[in-house]
Design a protein around this motif. Structure first.
Motif, PDB file in Angstrom:
ATOM      1  N   TYR A 111      15.334 -37.266 -37.431  1.00 51.37           N
ATOM      2  CA  TYR A 111      14.349 -36.944 -36.397  1.00 51.37           C
ATOM      3  C   TYR A 111      13.245 -37.999 -36.269  1.00 51.37           C
ATOM      4  N   LYS A 112      13.185 -38.934 -37.207  1.00 52.24           N
ATOM      5  CA  LYS A 112      12.089 -39.908 -37.206  1.00 52.24           C
ATOM      6  C   LYS A 112      12.263 -40.994 -36.141  1.00 52.24           C
ATOM      7  N   PHE A 113      13.379 -40.958 -35.403  1.00 50.77           N
ATOM      8  CA  PHE A 113      13.604 -41.967 -34.379  1.00 50.77           C
ATOM      9  C   PHE A 113      12.694 -41.778 -33.167  1.00 50.77           C
ATOM     10  N   PHE A 114      12.232 -40.551 -32.936  1.00 50.24           N
ATOM     11  CA  PHE A 114      11.424 -40.256 -31.743  1.00 50.24           C
ATOM     12  C   PHE A 114      10.097 -39.600 -32.152  1.00 50.24           C
ATOM     13  N   PRO A 115       8.976 -40.105 -31.650  1.00 50.82           N
ATOM     14  CA  PRO A 115       7.686 -39.459 -31.924  1.00 50.82           C
ATOM     15  C   PRO A 115       7.667 -38.001 -31.468  1.00 50.82           C
ATOM     16  N   GLY A 116       8.390 -37.707 -30.385  1.00 53.39           N
ATOM     17  CA  GLY A 116       8.429 -36.325 -29.907  1.00 53.39           C
ATOM     18  C   GLY A 116       9.021 -35.384 -30.935  1.00 53.39           C
ATOM     19  N   LEU A 117      10.069 -35.824 -31.628  1.00 53.24           N
ATOM     20  CA  LEU A 117      10.682 -34.991 -32.672  1.00 53.24           C
ATOM     21  C   LEU A 117       9.758 -34.865 -33.879  1.00 53.24           C
ATOM     22  N   GLN A 118       9.014 -35.921 -34.169  1.00 54.30           N
ATOM     23  CA  GLN A 118       8.039 -35.848 -35.262  1.00 54.30           C
ATOM     24  C   GLN A 118       6.947 -34.820 -34.932  1.00 54.30           C
ATOM     25  N   TRP A 119       6.548 -34.773 -33.662  1.00 52.13           N
ATOM     26  CA  TRP A 119       5.588 -33.758 -33.223  1.00 52.13           C
ATOM     27  C   TRP A 119       6.148 -32.358 -33.464  1.00 52.13           C
ATOM     28  N   CYS A 120       7.406 -32.161 -33.143  1.00 47.12           N
ATOM     29  CA  CYS A 120       8.037 -30.849 -33.321  1.00 47.12           C
ATOM     30  C   CYS A 120       8.028 -30.439 -34.790  1.00 47.12           C
ATOM     31  N   VAL A 121       8.385 -31.369 -35.672  1.00 45.82           N
ATOM     32  CA  VAL A 121       8.390 -31.070 -37.106  1.00 45.82           C
ATOM     33  C   VAL A 121       6.973 -30.761 -37.594  1.00 45.82           C
ATOM     34  N   ALA A 122       5.983 -31.473 -37.051  1.00 45.72           N
ATOM     35  CA  ALA A 122       4.589 -31.207 -37.411  1.00 45.72           C
ATOM     36  C   ALA A 122       4.174 -29.795 -36.979  1.00 45.72           C
ATOM     37  N   VAL A 123       4.625 -29.363 -35.801  1.00 49.11           N
ATOM     38  CA  VAL A 123       4.324 -28.015 -35.317  1.00 49.11           C
ATOM     39  C   VAL A 123       4.989 -26.968 -36.211  1.00 49.11           C
ATOM     40  N   TYR A 124       6.271 -27.183 -36.549  1.00 47.87           N
ATOM     41  CA  TYR A 124       6.961 -26.269 -37.455  1.00 47.87           C
ATOM     42  C   TYR A 124       6.184 -26.124 -38.761  1.00 47.87           C
ATOM     43  N   SER A 125       5.730 -27.265 -39.290  1.00 45.32           N
ATOM     44  CA  SER A 125       5.035 -27.267 -40.587  1.00 45.32           C
ATOM     45  C   SER A 125       3.687 -26.557 -40.493  1.00 45.32           C
ATOM     46  N   PHE A 126       2.932 -26.859 -39.435  1.00 49.75           N
ATOM     47  CA  PHE A 126       1.604 -26.261 -39.273  1.00 49.75           C
ATOM     48  C   PHE A 126       1.695 -24.737 -39.159  1.00 49.75           C
ATOM     49  N   CYS A 127       2.589 -24.261 -38.311  1.00 56.61           N
ATOM     50  CA  CYS A 127       2.718 -22.817 -38.104  1.00 56.61           C
ATOM     51  C   CYS A 127       3.252 -22.128 -39.360  1.00 56.61           C
ATOM     52  N   PHE A 128       4.144 -22.803 -40.079  1.00 57.93           N
ATOM     53  CA  PHE A 128       4.654 -22.249 -41.338  1.00 57.93           C
ATOM     54  C   PHE A 128       3.531 -22.095 -42.356  1.00 57.93           C
ATOM     55  N   ILE A 129       2.695 -23.120 -42.475  1.00 55.13           N
ATOM     56  CA  ILE A 129       1.586 -23.062 -43.444  1.00 55.13           C
ATOM     57  C   ILE A 129       0.635 -21.927 -43.107  1.00 55.13           C
ATOM     58  N   ILE A 130       0.331 -21.735 -41.825  1.00 61.01           N
ATOM     59  CA  ILE A 130      -0.566 -20.655 -41.407  1.00 61.01           C
ATOM     60  C   ILE A 130       0.029 -19.292 -41.787  1.00 61.01           C
ATOM     61  N   SER A 131       1.307 -19.090 -41.476  1.00 56.91           N
ATOM     62  CA  SER A 131       1.961 -17.817 -41.809  1.00 56.91           C
ATOM     63  C   SER A 131       1.975 -17.592 -43.319  1.00 56.91           C
ATOM     64  N   LEU A 132       2.270 -18.654 -44.063  1.00 55.41           N
ATOM     65  CA  LEU A 132       2.315 -18.532 -45.523  1.00 55.41           C
ATOM     66  C   LEU A 132       0.944 -18.216 -46.095  1.00 55.41           C
ATOM     67  N   LEU A 133      -0.101 -18.834 -45.556  1.00 54.82           N
ATOM     68  CA  LEU A 133      -1.462 -18.557 -46.019  1.00 54.82           C
ATOM     69  C   LEU A 133      -1.849 -17.096 -45.767  1.00 54.82           C
ATOM     70  N   VAL A 134      -1.477 -16.580 -44.600  1.00 52.49           N
ATOM     71  CA  VAL A 134      -1.773 -15.179 -44.282  1.00 52.49           C
ATOM     72  C   VAL A 134      -1.091 -14.257 -45.291  1.00 52.49           C
ATOM     73  N   ILE A 135       0.158 -14.543 -45.617  1.00 50.15           N
ATOM     74  CA  ILE A 135       0.900 -13.719 -46.578  1.00 50.15           C
ATOM     75  C   ILE A 135       0.247 -13.784 -47.950  1.00 50.15           C
ATOM     76  N   ILE A 136      -0.108 -14.991 -48.390  1.00 52.12           N
ATOM     77  CA  ILE A 136      -0.713 -15.161 -49.719  1.00 52.12           C
ATOM     78  C   ILE A 136      -2.076 -14.483 -49.792  1.00 52.12           C
ATOM     79  N   LEU A 137      -2.904 -14.678 -48.759  1.00 48.58           N
ATOM     80  CA  LEU A 137      -4.229 -14.053 -48.752  1.00 48.58           C
ATOM     81  C   LEU A 137      -4.137 -12.535 -48.765  1.00 48.58           C
ATOM     82  N   THR A 138      -3.141 -11.995 -48.073  1.00 49.60           N
ATOM     83  CA  THR A 138      -2.985 -10.543 -48.018  1.00 49.60           C
ATOM     84  C   THR A 138      -2.535  -9.990 -49.360  1.00 49.60           C
TER      85      THR A 138
END
Length: 283
Positions: free
Chosen positions: A168-195
Motif C-alpha cells: 500500500y505504500k506505493f500511493f499516498p492515498g492508500l497510506q491515508w487510508c491505513v492512517a484512518v484505520y489506525s486512528f479509528c482503531f486506537i480511539i475504539s480501543l481506548l474507549v474499551i480500555i477506559l471503560t
C-alpha cells in the motif's frame, strides 16, 4: 477470603460459559488431532479457540470463587466485551477453517467446524443475555454503542492483517487510508480500555459528548476511505485471469468490504450515541 458461589454456574449465562469451554476444547482438540497445518489462517483459528477457551474458563473460576468482585475493573463490562469479541473471533475461525481446511471426506475437520459454529452460537446468545436492556442501568460496553466499539476494533484488526500483505505504500492515498484505520482503531480501543478500567469518571470532559465527536469524525474519515481505497487499490491490484485465495485482488476486495462494513457500524454507533445523549429521558 474466597467464597464459593455455585449459583454462578447454574444461571443461564454460567451454563452457556460452561458449554463454550467444553465446545472450544473439543474444537481445538479435534483440529490438533488432525495435525499441524502451516499458515497464518490455521494459526489464527487455533489461537481463537484456545484464547476463548482460556479466558472463558478464567471467567468461570473467578466468578465461582467470588474473586471477580475484588478485581479493580468493571467486571460486567469486561465479560460483555469479551463475549462480543469471542463471538467475532469464533465466527471468523469457523469460516476460515471451513473454507481453507475442510473437505467432504474429512470427518474430524467437519466435526471441528460443527462444534466451532455451535460455540459461535453460544457466545452470540451470551451477548444477547448480557446486553443492557432499555431503561436498565449498566456499564457502557453492555450497551449497543459499547458492543459496536468491540466490533469496530475487531474489524479493524482484520483489515490490518490483510493490509500487511499488500504493497500500500506505493500511493499516498492508500497510506491515508491505513492512517484512518489506525486512528479509528486506537480511539475504539481506548474507549474499551477506559471503560473496563473504570477510568471514565476521571475523564476531563463529558465522555458521552466526546464519544459523539469521535464517532462523527470516524464516519467522516471512513467516508473518505470508502472513496479513496477502492480507487487506488484496484489500480495497484487489477483482477488477474487467475487469482488464488490470497492473491492481491482478493485481499483488496476483503479490505474494501470490511471498510464499508465498519463505515456502517460507525454510522449506527453515531445514531445510537445521539439517541442515548439527546433523546433518552432520565428516569
Amino acid at each position: 477470603m474466597v467464597t464459593l458461589d455455585v449459583k454462578t454456574l447454574t444461571v443461564p449465562v454460567g451454563i452457556l460459559r460452561i458449554l463454550a469451554v467444553v465446545f472450544t476444547c473439543v474444537t481445538f482438540s479435534l483440529v490438533a488431532s488432525v495435525g499441524h497445518i502451516g499458515g497464518s489462517f490455521w494459526a489464527w483459528c487455533m489461537f481463537s479457540w484456545c484464547f476463548c477457551f482460556s479466558v472463558t474458563l478464567i471467567i468461570l473460576v473467578l466468578e465461582f470463587t467470588s474473586l471477580s468482585s475484588k478485581l479493580p475493573i468493571s467486571w460486567d463490562d469486561f465479560t460483555t466485551a469479551f463475549a462480543m469479541l469471542a463471538t467475532l473471533m469464533v465466527l471468523t475461525a469457523s469460516l476460515l477453517y471451513s473454507i481453507f481446511f475442510t473437505c467432504i471426506t474429512c470427518g474430524e475437520k467437519i466435526a471441528a467446524c460443527v462444534f466451532s459454529f455451535l460455540t459461535f452460537f453460544i457466545y452470540a446468545v451470551e451477548v444477547g443475555l448480557t446486553r443492557a436492556k432499555p431503561g436498565e442501568i449498566s456499564g457502557f460496553l453492555s450497551t449497543v454503542p459499547g458492543l459496536l466499539k468491540v466490533l469496530e476494533a475487531f474489524v479493524a484488526c482484520i483489515i490490518f492483517i490483510c493490509v500487511d500483505l499488500l504493497q500500500y505504500k506505493f500511493f499516498p492515498g492508500l497510506q491515508w487510508c491505513v492512517a484512518v484505520y489506525s486512528f479509528c482503531f486506537i480511539i475504539s480501543l481506548l474507549v474499551i480500555i477506559l471503560t473496563i478500567g473504570r477510568l471514565l469518571s476521571r475523564f476531563p470532559a463529558p465522555f458521552s459528548k466526546v464519544l459523539i465527536v469521535c464517532n462523527v469524525l470516524a464516519v467522516l474519515l471512513y467516508i473518505t476511505v470508502a472513496v479513496i481505497w477502492p480507487f487506488y487499490i484496484f489500480k495497484l491490484y487489477p483482477k488477474p485471469s487467475y487469482c488464488p485465495m490470497l492473491c492481491g485482488w482478493n485481499l483488496a476486495v476483503v479490505i474494501t468490504f470490511m471498510t464499508y462494513f465498519n463505515l456502517i457500524a460507525y454510522i449506527i454507533d453515531t445514531v445510537y450515541s445521539f439517541k442515548l445523549v439527546f433523546f433518552t429521558t432520565p428516569a
